[in-house]
Design a protein around this motif. Structure first.
Motif, PDB file in Angstrom:
ATOM      1  N   MET B 100       0.830  -1.198   0.000  1.00  0.00           N
ATOM      2  CA  MET B 100       0.000   0.000   0.000  1.00  0.00           C
ATOM      3  C   MET B 100       0.872   1.258   0.000  1.00  0.00           C
ATOM      4  O   MET B 100       0.596   2.211  -0.730  1.00  0.00           O
ATOM      5  N   ALA B 101       1.949   1.230   0.798  1.00  0.00           N
ATOM      6  CA  ALA B 101       2.833   2.392   0.876  1.00  0.00           C
ATOM      7  C   ALA B 101       3.464   2.672  -0.484  1.00  0.00           C
ATOM      8  O   ALA B 101       3.574   3.825  -0.903  1.00  0.00           O
ATOM      9  N   LEU B 102       3.860   1.621  -1.180  1.00  0.00           N
ATOM     10  CA  LEU B 102       4.508   1.820  -2.483  1.00  0.00           C
ATOM     11  C   LEU B 102       3.523   2.395  -3.494  1.00  0.00           C
ATOM     12  O   LEU B 102       3.866   3.306  -4.248  1.00  0.00           O
ATOM     13  N   ILE B 103       2.290   1.841  -3.498  1.00  0.00           N
ATOM     14  CA  ILE B 103       1.273   2.390  -4.407  1.00  0.00           C
ATOM     15  C   ILE B 103       1.080   3.868  -4.108  1.00  0.00           C
ATOM     16  O   ILE B 103       1.084   4.715  -5.000  1.00  0.00           O
ATOM     17  N   SER B 104       0.949   4.175  -2.815  1.00  0.00           N
ATOM     18  CA  SER B 104       0.731   5.547  -2.392  1.00  0.00           C
ATOM     19  C   SER B 104       1.888   6.443  -2.842  1.00  0.00           C
ATOM     20  O   SER B 104       1.676   7.538  -3.361  1.00  0.00           O
ATOM     21  N   PHE B 105       3.091   5.948  -2.681  1.00  0.00           N
ATOM     22  CA  PHE B 105       4.275   6.731  -3.045  1.00  0.00           C
ATOM     23  C   PHE B 105       4.302   7.024  -4.539  1.00  0.00           C
ATOM     24  O   PHE B 105       4.568   8.147  -4.967  1.00  0.00           O
ATOM     25  N   VAL B 106       4.001   5.992  -5.325  1.00  0.00           N
ATOM     26  CA  VAL B 106       3.990   6.177  -6.776  1.00  0.00           C
ATOM     27  C   VAL B 106       2.938   7.221  -7.163  1.00  0.00           C
ATOM     28  O   VAL B 106       3.196   8.109  -7.983  1.00  0.00           O
ATOM     29  N   VAL B 107       1.757   7.127  -6.530  1.00  0.00           N
ATOM     30  CA  VAL B 107       0.696   8.106  -6.822  1.00  0.00           C
ATOM     31  C   VAL B 107       1.180   9.513  -6.472  1.00  0.00           C
ATOM     32  O   VAL B 107       1.029  10.451  -7.250  1.00  0.00           O
ATOM     33  N   ILE B 108       1.817   9.642  -5.302  1.00  0.00           N
ATOM     34  CA  ILE B 108       2.290  10.963  -4.857  1.00  0.00           C
ATOM     35  C   ILE B 108       3.298  11.535  -5.857  1.00  0.00           C
ATOM     36  O   ILE B 108       3.165  12.664  -6.322  1.00  0.00           O
ATOM     37  N   GLY B 138      -6.389  20.129   0.163  1.00  0.00           N
ATOM     38  CA  GLY B 138      -5.779  18.801   0.242  1.00  0.00           C
ATOM     39  C   GLY B 138      -5.111  18.556   1.578  1.00  0.00           C
ATOM     40  O   GLY B 138      -5.165  17.455   2.130  1.00  0.00           O
ATOM     41  N   MET B 139      -4.487  19.613   2.130  1.00  0.00           N
ATOM     42  CA  MET B 139      -3.791  19.419   3.396  1.00  0.00           C
ATOM     43  C   MET B 139      -4.760  19.392   4.574  1.00  0.00           C
ATOM     44  O   MET B 139      -4.493  18.794   5.601  1.00  0.00           O
ATOM     45  N   ILE B 193       0.325  14.754  -1.288  1.00  0.00           N
ATOM     46  CA  ILE B 193       0.435  15.378  -2.614  1.00  0.00           C
ATOM     47  C   ILE B 193       0.374  16.894  -2.451  1.00  0.00           C
ATOM     48  O   ILE B 193       1.206  17.629  -3.000  1.00  0.00           O
ATOM     49  N   ALA B 194      -0.597  17.357  -1.661  1.00  0.00           N
ATOM     50  CA  ALA B 194      -0.743  18.801  -1.462  1.00  0.00           C
ATOM     51  C   ALA B 194       0.539  19.389  -0.878  1.00  0.00           C
ATOM     52  O   ALA B 194       1.036  20.418  -1.339  1.00  0.00           O
ATOM     53  N   MET B 195       1.117  18.716   0.117  1.00  0.00           N
ATOM     54  CA  MET B 195       2.339  19.227   0.744  1.00  0.00           C
ATOM     55  C   MET B 195       3.502  19.235  -0.241  1.00  0.00           C
ATOM     56  O   MET B 195       4.287  20.180  -0.292  1.00  0.00           O
ATOM     57  N   THR B 246       8.247  11.759   3.267  1.00  0.00           N
ATOM     58  CA  THR B 246       6.916  11.283   2.890  1.00  0.00           C
ATOM     59  C   THR B 246       6.845   9.764   2.968  1.00  0.00           C
ATOM     60  O   THR B 246       5.914   9.198   3.537  1.00  0.00           O
ATOM     61  N   MET B 247       7.849   9.128   2.400  1.00  0.00           N
ATOM     62  CA  MET B 247       7.906   7.662   2.395  1.00  0.00           C
ATOM     63  C   MET B 247       7.804   7.131   3.830  1.00  0.00           C
ATOM     64  O   MET B 247       7.119   6.142   4.091  1.00  0.00           O
ATOM     65  N   ALA B 248       8.486   7.805   4.745  1.00  0.00           N
ATOM     66  CA  ALA B 248       8.443   7.376   6.138  1.00  0.00           C
ATOM     67  C   ALA B 248       7.065   7.624   6.744  1.00  0.00           C
ATOM     68  O   ALA B 248       6.540   6.786   7.474  1.00  0.00           O
TER      69      ALA B 248
END
Lengths: 302, 317
Positions: B100-108, B138-139, B193-195, B246-248
């Motif tokens: 899930m984290a990787l998917i999220s990271f790619v999206v970001i 977004g934030m 994403i917003a940040m 972000t990744m963390a």
């Protein structure tokens, strides 16, 4: 070769015109000095020539012609053809004027990349040649160094190399030696003289330092509050300044006598302060100490 | 590449310290695990036997080193509440959360980098206001709230996935599982994403005002040349640092979102283990999450050293 006719520049957020109608000519092969204090409009003049004015934030009128081509009102695309190719610019602070993440040699060669269709090897060879021309030691290995690995003087030499690598007809130098120490400054001036003599590059040298201008430029224009108040041969102006502002500037140059005078005044002031402090410390005691007598005596010597 | 080796060494030292602190803290507060396992009516002999079995009669440092070694051998002790080994309990959950984290990271990354650059180019006028507004929005919206909205909108109304019914990554319905994870990942991604857009916009605008940009223009570069050859690379270092952070933080953010979407990841396990006082599980998860943070930071530093030669000398000149 470069002719400025009645140039006006007014920034929207300022009351006063930065440049209030100046006319100036740079002849083929000469080094013209442009002096004045900060805020006198000399840098804005140079930026107008280089096409670096933020056009949306100011009003401008007049003509700037380089070999007959208009620079002030030219379209961006046309200006980009001139930038680097016909006009090279060297800025005041080489450290911040260089891209910290790009190799020095690549920055020198960037103009070639934009304006010529040379391949990488040719560009490298040309850049190394230009770096040798500005007397950088071992240009071949400097090519692959980054700006932070160079001293200030070397950085400025590299910036000059990047400005002349394509042999422009005009070099704009905006206080190029101000950020450098005195010995390096002298070396850079010698280098500029050599480039002017041997490569026949015309230059506009902007400075607030009259001594530097006197060493380098045959002709000089003096600016004050957006206007050119005096223009002519450097030596003539130095000997017989006509305008009160020019006189003022020349008087402000430190000479041996003036330096001695300033030093004497400073010492006298210090001695007077020491005496006053000693008196205050002793309070009502009538006899002055030996120390304060000594300082008073010293203060008397000029 | 001496500085890279130095950075990697520093990373290992940090990890050792973190693991020691985590272990020591839980050793101090945990009470008697044998009692917890056997309950209050256990005989003293059974308790003694259990303590021996768990290795609690050994000195502290020995226990710590054995436990540390467990991260490599997969022997991290036994969960008190689930009665299975910690490793077999957390391994599948790590897989889910990591996915899930990787998917999220790619999206970001895929959305915020182009958006941030665009926002920097159009920072004036109406488009500037629009991007500022979107960033604020977004934030401001917390992931659990978007999580509820998405569960309802995409899950119950549109029936793109079934909230609360996560099929598992290795089941026959792996594609459904991934879709489930994707919606959760988007909810985590939105505030980040917003940040990132905001950070990138101000970084690029800041770089555009630097002197070297003026030099680049004076050489005849057009906007594209200035941006691609100079500004982009100079904006990269703060961006990489920010993305590592972000990744963390994605993993931290997953705790709430896993609850909302009913995803059996480490976030949910962590919450359950804390309330069950299942210290071996909590210990292992805390250390793994700390490792993740340290690892992300180290990776960012190594990448930045490659981008910026000034960082290769280990700070300063």
């Amino acid at each position: 070769m470069l002719e400025i006719r009645d140039l006006h520049v007014q920034f929207h957020n300022r009351d006063r015109e930065a440049v209030a109608g100046i006319s100036l000519t740079i002849r083929d092969g000469e080094i013209l000095g442009l002096v004045g204090e900060s805020g006198s409009g000399k840098t804005v003049t140079a930026m107008s020539i280089a096409g670096l004015l933020p056009r949306k934030q100011c009003d401008y009128q007049g003509d700037i012609l380089l070999d007959g081509d208009d620079l002030l009102h030219a379209q961006r695309a046309l200006l980009r053809q001139m930038h680097g190719k016909k006009i090279g610019v060297v800025f005041q602070d080489p450290m911040s004027a260089m891209d910290p993440l790009m190799k020095v040699g690549e920055q020198v060669a960037e103009v070639l990349r934009i304006h010529t269709d040379m391949d990488a090897a040719q560009r490298r060879a040309e850049a190394v040649r230009a770096m040798a021309l500005v007397e950088l030691q071992d240009p071949e290995s400097l090519y692959d160094k980054y700006p932070h690995e160079l001293s200030g003087g070397m950085q400025q030499r590299a910036m000059i190399a990047s400005a002349i690598v394509i042999r422009p007809s005009l070099l704009l130098l905006d206080e190029p030696t101000t950020a450098l120490d005195v010995t390096i400054q002298a070396q850079i001036l010698e280098l500029l003289k050599k480039l002017n003599r041997e490569e026949h590059i015309s230059m506009l040298f902007i400075s607030h330092n009259l001594n530097v201008v006197r060493k380098l430029c045959a002709r000089v224009a003096v600016m004050q509050r957006g206007l050119i108040v005096e223009e002519g041969e450097t030596e003539k102006i130095f000997r017989h300044p006509q305008h009160p502002y020019t006189k003022h500037l020349i008087e402000a140059i430190p000479t041996r006598e003036s330096a001695r005078r300033v030093k004497g005044e400073r010492r006298a002031k210090k001695a007077a302060e020491a005496t006053a402090a000693a008196k205050a410390a002793q309070g009502a005691a009538p006899s002055a100490s030996a120390a304060s007598a000594e300082t008073r005596e010293e203060g008397g010597i000029r | 590449m001496k500085s890279a080796a130095k950075r990697a060494g520093l990373c290992i030292v940090t990890m050792l310290i973190v693991s020691f602190l985590a272990y020591a803290a839980f050793a101090l507060i945990s009470g008697d695990p044998a009692q917890t396992l056997l309950g209050t009516d256990a005989t003293p002999e059974r308790l003694e036997q259990m303590r021996h079995q768990l290795g609690l009669d050994q000195p502290f440092m020995v226990r710590y080193l054995k436990w540390l070694l467990g991260f490599f051998t997969g022997d991290l002790g036994i969960s008190y509440s689930y009665r299975q080994t910690v490793w077999s309990l957390i391994a599948p959950k790590i897989e889910v959360t990591l996915c899930m984290a990787l998917i999220s990271f790619v999206v970001i990354v895929a959305i915020s980098i182009p958006a941030g650059i665009l926002a920097a180019q159009r920072s004036n006028g109406k488009s500037g206001l629009l991007s500022t507004g979107l960033i604020q929005l977004g934030m401001a919206v917390p992931p659990f709230f978007t999580g509820i909205l998405v569960s309802w909108g995409c899950g119950i109304v549109m029936k793109w996935f079934t909230p609360g019914d996560f099929p598992g990554l290795h089941s026959a319905k792996a594609a459904t599982a991934l879709r489930h994870l994707f919606f959760a990942a988007v909810c985590i991604a939105i505030p980040r994403i917003a940040m990132t857009v905001r950070m990138l916009r101000s970084t690029v605008i800041g770089e555009m005002n630097r002197s070297y940009v003026r030099t680049a223009i004076s050489r005849g570069n057009d906007r594209r040349g200035v941006f691609l050859r100079h500004v982009l690379k100079n904006s990269l270092v703060p961006t990489v640092t920010f993305l590592a952070q972000t990744m963390a933080e994605i993993v931290g953010g997953s705790i709430v979102v896993e609850q909302v979407f009913g995803i059996p990841g480490i976030g949910r396990l962590l919450v359950a283990s804390i309330s069950n006082r299942d210290y071996p599980v909590v210990q292992a998860l805390v250390v793994i999450m700390a490792f993740w943070v340290v690892l992300a930071g180290t990776a960012a530093d190594l990448i930045n050293q490659r981008i910026d030669p000034r960082l290769r000398l280990g700070g300063g000149e």
